[in-house]
Design a protein around this motif. Structure first.
Motif, short mmCIF file in Angstrom:
data_model
loop_
_atom_site.label_atom_id
_atom_site.label_comp_id
_atom_site.label_asym_id
_atom_site.label_seq_id
_atom_site.Cartn_x
_atom_site.Cartn_y
_atom_site.Cartn_z
N ASN A 1 0.86 -1.19 0.00
CA ASN A 1 0.00 0.00 0.00
C ASN A 1 0.89 1.24 0.00
O ASN A 1 2.12 1.13 -0.04
CB ASN A 1 -0.93 -0.02 1.23
CG ASN A 1 -0.16 -0.24 2.52
OD1 ASN A 1 0.74 0.53 2.86
ND2 ASN A 1 -0.47 -1.32 3.22
N ASP A 2 0.25 2.41 0.03
CA ASP A 2 1.04 3.65 -0.11
C ASP A 2 1.78 4.05 1.15
O ASP A 2 2.41 5.11 1.20
CB ASP A 2 0.15 4.79 -0.62
CG ASP A 2 -0.99 5.11 0.33
OD1 ASP A 2 -1.85 5.92 -0.02
OD2 ASP A 2 -1.03 4.52 1.45
N ARG A 3 1.73 3.24 2.20
CA ARG A 3 2.57 3.51 3.37
C ARG A 3 4.02 3.09 3.12
O ARG A 3 4.91 3.51 3.87
CB ARG A 3 2.03 2.77 4.60
CG ARG A 3 0.65 3.24 5.06
CD ARG A 3 0.25 2.57 6.38
NE ARG A 3 0.14 1.12 6.26
CZ ARG A 3 1.04 0.27 6.74
NH1 ARG A 3 2.11 0.70 7.38
NH2 ARG A 3 0.85 -1.03 6.59
#
Lengths: 113, 111
Positions: free
Chosen positions: A62-64
């Motif tokens: 994910n974008d983390r």
């Protein structure tokens, strides 16, 4: 260098914190890979760099998660707002060219409390 | 989507035995297949890499074969030794620069 090195070897952090994991590949290797390995599983592909650019980041969950390799050598994997599910061993590998033999570092064990 | 399966998941043999580890993959469009060894708490050590155009590779007591059309590879270990005890992983390198690993076979060689 003699081999792929990774720092730190162990990282314990609290949920919600930001962490950076570093990989120093074998000198002259243009290809660099990041993987994540959970207990009893094989490594899971995260991202591949050819030189400075991320040629395939389709494995980032994910974008983390974000990774950089600004000068085509050392790479840093950055995880924002860590979650307990991020706990795993993060492995880095390098190879001279894409599709060549991959050489792995010892890994960073990340524990998110 | 490429999937890699390794059988058996675990294996215990007496010292001196010859043994075969199996790896199967679902998509035959691969560039190469690599076998690795992983000791507990350590990174991976490359054992053999077989290019898609090759049928086998040998290194010492290790021999790896590749049958791309059937999606199979085997790692043969001759005259096993206690020092061979480790987890053996196979990985296929296909399109998009991804390397897909199997879950591994945990090998224990009894002295």
């Amino acid at each position: 260098g003699a081999g792929v090195s990774q720092t730190p070897s162990n990282k314990v952090t609290e949920k919600g914190k930001y962490v950076e994991l570093r990989c120093d590949p074998i000198s002259g290797h243009t290809a660099l890979y990041w993987y994540r390995q959970s207990l009893g599983q094989g490594p899971e592909f995260l991202i591949y760099f050819q030189g400075t650019g991320a040629a395939d980041d389709s494995g980032l969950p994910n974008d983390r998660f974000f990774a950089v390799r600004p000068e085509g050598s050392v790479s840093t994997l950055k995880i924002q707002r860590t979650e307990r599910g991020d706990s795993a061993v993060y492995l880095c590998a390098s190879s001279q060219l894409a599709a060549d033999t991959q050489y792995f570092g010892p890994g960073t064990r990340l524990t998110v409390l | 989507k490429q999937e890699v399966t390794q059988i058996p998941a675990a294996l215990s043999v007496p010292e001196g035995e010859n043994l075969v580890l199996n790896c199967s993959f679902t998509d035959s469009a691969i560039y190469n297949l690599q076998w690795f060894r992983q000791d507990p708490g350590k990174g991976l050590t490359s054992l053999l890499l077989i290019q898609s155009s090759q049928r086998e590779q040998t290194s010492g007591r290790l021999n790896a074969s590749l049958d791309k059309s059937s999606g199979r590879s085997t790692l043969y270990i001759a005259a096993s030794q206690p020092g061979d005890s480790a987890t053996y992983l196979c990985a296929v390198y296909g399109g998009g620069f991804k390397t897909i690993f199997g879950a591994g076979t945990r090998l224990f060689v009894k002295a």
